[in-house]
Design a protein around this motif. Structure first.
Motif, PDB file in Angstrom:
ATOM      1  N   THR A  68      32.782  27.873  69.079  1.00  0.00           N
ATOM      2  CA  THR A  68      32.718  28.527  70.394  1.00  0.00           C
ATOM      3  C   THR A  68      33.667  29.708  70.528  1.00  0.00           C
ATOM      4  N   THR A  69      34.475  29.975  69.513  1.00  0.00           N
ATOM      5  CA  THR A  69      35.347  31.153  69.539  1.00  0.00           C
ATOM      6  C   THR A  69      35.230  31.898  68.226  1.00  0.00           C
ATOM      7  N   LEU A  70      35.511  33.187  68.271  1.00  0.00           N
ATOM      8  CA  LEU A  70      35.446  34.007  67.066  1.00  0.00           C
ATOM      9  C   LEU A  70      36.475  33.531  66.041  1.00  0.00           C
ATOM     10  N   ASP A  71      37.675  33.207  66.492  1.00  0.00           N
ATOM     11  CA  ASP A  71      38.710  32.742  65.571  1.00  0.00           C
ATOM     12  C   ASP A  71      38.277  31.478  64.845  1.00  0.00           C
ATOM     13  N   GLU A  72      37.651  30.576  65.581  1.00  0.00           N
ATOM     14  CA  GLU A  72      37.183  29.334  64.977  1.00  0.00           C
ATOM     15  C   GLU A  72      36.096  29.614  63.941  1.00  0.00           C
ATOM     16  N   CYS A  73      35.215  30.546  64.261  1.00  0.00           N
ATOM     17  CA  CYS A  73      34.143  30.904  63.327  1.00  0.00           C
ATOM     18  C   CYS A  73      34.720  31.528  62.053  1.00  0.00           C
ATOM     19  N   LEU A  74      35.681  32.432  62.212  1.00  0.00           N
ATOM     20  CA  LEU A  74      36.298  33.067  61.049  1.00  0.00           C
ATOM     21  C   LEU A  74      37.042  32.047  60.198  1.00  0.00           C
ATOM     22  N   SER A  75      37.633  31.059  60.856  1.00  0.00           N
ATOM     23  CA  SER A  75      38.320  30.004  60.122  1.00  0.00           C
ATOM     24  C   SER A  75      37.344  29.204  59.272  1.00  0.00           C
ATOM     25  N   LEU A  76      36.178  28.916  59.819  1.00  0.00           N
ATOM     26  CA  LEU A  76      35.154  28.201  59.061  1.00  0.00           C
ATOM     27  C   LEU A  76      34.668  29.032  57.878  1.00  0.00           C
ATOM     28  N   LEU A  77      34.488  30.336  58.102  1.00  0.00           N
ATOM     29  CA  LEU A  77      34.029  31.213  57.030  1.00  0.00           C
ATOM     30  C   LEU A  77      35.065  31.341  55.918  1.00  0.00           C
ATOM     31  N   ALA A  78      36.340  31.194  56.278  1.00  0.00           N
ATOM     32  CA  ALA A  78      37.421  31.364  55.308  1.00  0.00           C
ATOM     33  C   ALA A  78      37.665  30.139  54.444  1.00  0.00           C
ATOM     34  N   GLN A  79      37.000  29.025  54.762  1.00  0.00           N
ATOM     35  CA  GLN A  79      37.219  27.812  53.985  1.00  0.00           C
ATOM     36  C   GLN A  79      36.743  28.007  52.544  1.00  0.00           C
ATOM     37  N   PRO A  80      37.502  27.529  51.569  1.00  0.00           N
ATOM     38  CA  PRO A  80      37.097  27.705  50.164  1.00  0.00           C
ATOM     39  C   PRO A  80      35.790  26.980  49.860  1.00  0.00           C
ATOM     40  N   ASP A 102      30.365  28.654  51.076  1.00  0.00           N
ATOM     41  CA  ASP A 102      28.999  29.126  50.831  1.00  0.00           C
ATOM     42  C   ASP A 102      28.184  29.122  52.124  1.00  0.00           C
ATOM     43  N   ALA A 103      28.847  29.561  53.221  1.00  0.00           N
ATOM     44  CA  ALA A 103      28.230  29.455  54.536  1.00  0.00           C
ATOM     45  C   ALA A 103      27.216  30.564  54.771  1.00  0.00           C
ATOM     46  N   ARG A 104      26.186  30.231  55.505  1.00  0.00           N
ATOM     47  CA  ARG A 104      25.189  31.216  55.949  1.00  0.00           C
ATOM     48  C   ARG A 104      25.256  31.271  57.465  1.00  0.00           C
ATOM     49  N   LEU A 105      25.493  32.467  58.008  1.00  0.00           N
ATOM     50  CA  LEU A 105      25.517  32.645  59.450  1.00  0.00           C
ATOM     51  C   LEU A 105      24.094  32.666  59.990  1.00  0.00           C
ATOM     52  N   VAL A 106      23.911  32.133  61.183  1.00  0.00           N
ATOM     53  CA  VAL A 106      22.596  32.123  61.801  1.00  0.00           C
ATOM     54  C   VAL A 106      22.750  32.306  63.301  1.00  0.00           C
ATOM     55  N   THR A 115      25.066  44.727  52.521  1.00  0.00           N
ATOM     56  CA  THR A 115      25.729  45.471  53.587  1.00  0.00           C
ATOM     57  C   THR A 115      27.227  45.604  53.298  1.00  0.00           C
ATOM     58  N   ALA A 116      27.915  46.258  54.218  1.00  0.00           N
ATOM     59  CA  ALA A 116      29.364  46.445  54.105  1.00  0.00           C
ATOM     60  C   ALA A 116      30.140  45.185  54.460  1.00  0.00           C
ATOM     61  N   LEU A 117      29.467  44.134  54.886  1.00  0.00           N
ATOM     62  CA  LEU A 117      30.147  42.887  55.234  1.00  0.00           C
ATOM     63  C   LEU A 117      30.735  42.238  53.982  1.00  0.00           C
ATOM     64  N   ALA A 118      32.037  42.035  54.004  1.00  0.00           N
ATOM     65  CA  ALA A 118      32.695  41.334  52.908  1.00  0.00           C
ATOM     66  C   ALA A 118      32.628  39.833  53.160  1.00  0.00           C
ATOM     67  N   ALA A 119      32.989  39.045  52.169  1.00  0.00           N
ATOM     68  CA  ALA A 119      33.014  37.596  52.335  1.00  0.00           C
ATOM     69  C   ALA A 119      33.944  37.230  53.483  1.00  0.00           C
ATOM     70  N   GLY A 120      33.469  36.363  54.364  1.00  0.00           N
ATOM     71  CA  GLY A 120      34.277  35.937  55.500  1.00  0.00           C
ATOM     72  C   GLY A 120      34.213  36.849  56.705  1.00  0.00           C
ATOM     73  N   GLU A 121      33.350  37.869  56.670  1.00  0.00           N
ATOM     74  CA  GLU A 121      33.220  38.796  57.799  1.00  0.00           C
ATOM     75  C   GLU A 121      31.887  38.583  58.514  1.00  0.00           C
ATOM     76  N   LEU A 122      31.827  39.039  59.770  1.00  0.00           N
ATOM     77  CA  LEU A 122      30.584  39.001  60.532  1.00  0.00           C
ATOM     78  C   LEU A 122      30.532  40.161  61.513  1.00  0.00           C
ATOM     79  N   LEU A 123      29.324  40.502  61.929  1.00  0.00           N
ATOM     80  CA  LEU A 123      29.122  41.543  62.938  1.00  0.00           C
ATOM     81  C   LEU A 123      29.514  41.020  64.308  1.00  0.00           C
ATOM     82  N   VAL A 124      30.242  41.838  65.061  1.00  0.00           N
ATOM     83  CA  VAL A 124      30.643  41.474  66.416  1.00  0.00           C
ATOM     84  C   VAL A 124      29.801  42.218  67.446  1.00  0.00           C
TER      85      VAL A 124
END
Length: 481
Positions: A206-218, A221-225, A351-360
């Protein structure tokens, strides 16, 4: 042979729900299923067989149901394709299927209209039409008859559209019943949610920080949807399976709409229909462009950020946004950065999105250009994939010379692109036929489209040139008028 161990990121609140709970036809239900089970699969397994599977990719609308969505201080019924909603995406939502409409054996007004006007023959597509018309019938603020275009995402193979159109036009004001009363209350607010099924996990932070934390987990292999209108097709038709899905639907940071003197900011997780409702004073070219995006059913789930992040060379968003010099805001562990859309696409589906990044968000700088048009060449005008799409923007000075020009295309390269050399040939010249012919010659030399089942390279090149000329002719006629 031992199974490979699958590592997942930390789940929200350290735990996952054993069920997917949501409101269905006015009652709370708890569902279980594979991560790739669709809402349609669940409905039919529960005996609610009005919704049908016709295409499994959002083309036919036979699977249509309605979801309650926020609208002002109240809510509205929003028709969607249940074949494109994975079951965990339904968590916390309020959904109605066609079985909820008739009360005490009496058909709802929409159903009665379809019967009276002969809007059904084999009946396979009928429930989908009924649900799209139901949402239109109860649309807040509607005056006059229902708009037949509300069924633009529903296909009928045997009845023909005239009787269905007649049924829509016969419907007056919605009755003052329980469905109307429901719209006076807000839609459900999406909460954080985690769901594990076998060796796969779905998470909705429910927050951007929480989402980025999930993406940063080793090894995440997450897919955003977001709406799933592309991802669910991969699952349904290509058998693609995802171990870790992270939904951005509940991220308030990705659902902003702001308009200032400097820019219009569109949250990446806003659906296309939400953008339309938020930007009530959008220029005509923008409203016309939105109407060419797939169908109302798709626009109610598809997001602008998702359309860009998939980096399809034939996506409808990029050509117009490139012509508007759009920028994208990207968030990652290191903070946020802003990138010109022209630099965002790095290659086919890259795209220019690096690992662990997302469009805001997407930024449209102001002032918007004076003369802007979007063209889409496809086998049919509505609800189709483009063979080629083009976005053009031109500013003219007092002398009639071109002070600013943008020429952008989709479908002529592995990525959506600006035809920079053609733009430079327009700069500073008179807005006349000679200038257009010069730019067309440059396009012939510089564009290298491919041939495929939608069109040959020669056809695409000819379209790219003729659409630029069409833009010039239309702007010329408007200036004379």
């Amino acid at each position: 042979m031992p199974r490979t161990k699958v590592e997942f990121p930390v789940l929200l609140n350290g735990q996952s729900s054993p069920v997917v709970e949501f409101q269905l036809n006015g009652k709370s239900v708890c569902a279980q299923g594979d991560l790739h089970t669709t809402l349609l699969d669940f409905l039919r397994a529960e005996g609610l067989t009005g919704a049908k599977e016709g295409c499994a990719e959002g083309e036919c609308g036979a699977c249509a149901v309605v979801m309650v969505r926020q609208s002002g201080a109240g809510s509205a019924y929003c028709p969607i394709n249940s074949c494109l909603m994975l079951l965990p995406m339904a968590a916390g939502q309020e959904i109605y299927s066609v079985e909820a409409l008739a009360q005490q054996g009496e058909l709802a007004a929409v159903q009665h209209a379809m019967v009276e006007h002969g809007g059904s023959q084999c009946g396979y597509c009928t429930p989908g039409f009924v649900m799209s018309l139901f949402a239109e019938h109860y649309r807040p603020g509607r005056t006059g008859p229902c708009d037949p275009h509300a069924t633009a995402g529903n296909l009928c193979r045997c009845t023909g559209y005239r009787p269905i159109r007649d049924a829509a036009l016969s419907l007056g004001p919605a009755p003052q019943d329980a469905f109307t009363q429901r719209l006076s209350r807000p839609a459900p607010a999406l909460a954080g949610f985690s769901y594990r099924a076998h060796d796969a996990v779905f998470q909705r932070p429910t927050t951007l920080d929480e989402c980025l934390s999930l993406l940063a987990q080793p090894q995440s292999d997450a897919r955003l949807v977001a709406g799933g209108t592309d991802l669910a097709v991969e699952s349904n038709l290509r058998g693609r399976r995802f171990k870790n899905l992270i939904s951005v639907e509940a991220l308030s940071e990705l659902r902003v709409f702001r308009e200032s003197e400097r820019a219009v900011e569109l949250g990446a997780a806003l659906t296309l229909s939400e953008i339309e409702s938020h930007w009530t004073e959008a220029p005509a070219f923008f409203r016309e462009w939105l109407a060419l995006f797939a169908s109302p059913l798709i626009r109610n789930r598809a997001t602008l950020g998702g359309n860009l992040a998939t980096a399809s060379p034939i996506g409808d968003a990029a050509p117009l946004l490139l012509a508007l010099d759009a920028q994208v805001t990207i968030a990652g562990a290191a903070g946020q950065r802003t990138v010109p859309l022209a630099s965002f696409f790095h290659g086919y589906r890259k795209t220019a999105l690096a690992a662990g990044e997302l469009l805001v968000s997407i930024l449209l700088p102001k002032p918007l250009p004076q003369n802007v048009r979007f063209f889409k060449a496809a086998k049919r005008r509505m609800d189709d994939i483009s063979t080629i799409a083009a976005g053009f923007a031109v500013n003219l000075g007092a002398s009639g010379r071109i002070e600013h020009a943008r020429v952008a295309y989709g479908g002529v390269a592995p990525v959506p692109m600006r035809a920079v050399e053609a733009e430079e040939s327009l700069q500073g010249r008179s807005w006349d036929e000679t200038t257009i012919r010069r730019a067309q010659a440059i396009l012939e030399r510089s564009l290298k489209p491919i041939s495929d089942h939608r069109g040959s390279a020669a056809y695409r090149l000819a379209l790219a040139q003729s659409l630029l000329e069409k833009f010039w002719w239309e702007q010329r006629e408007e200036a004379v008028a």
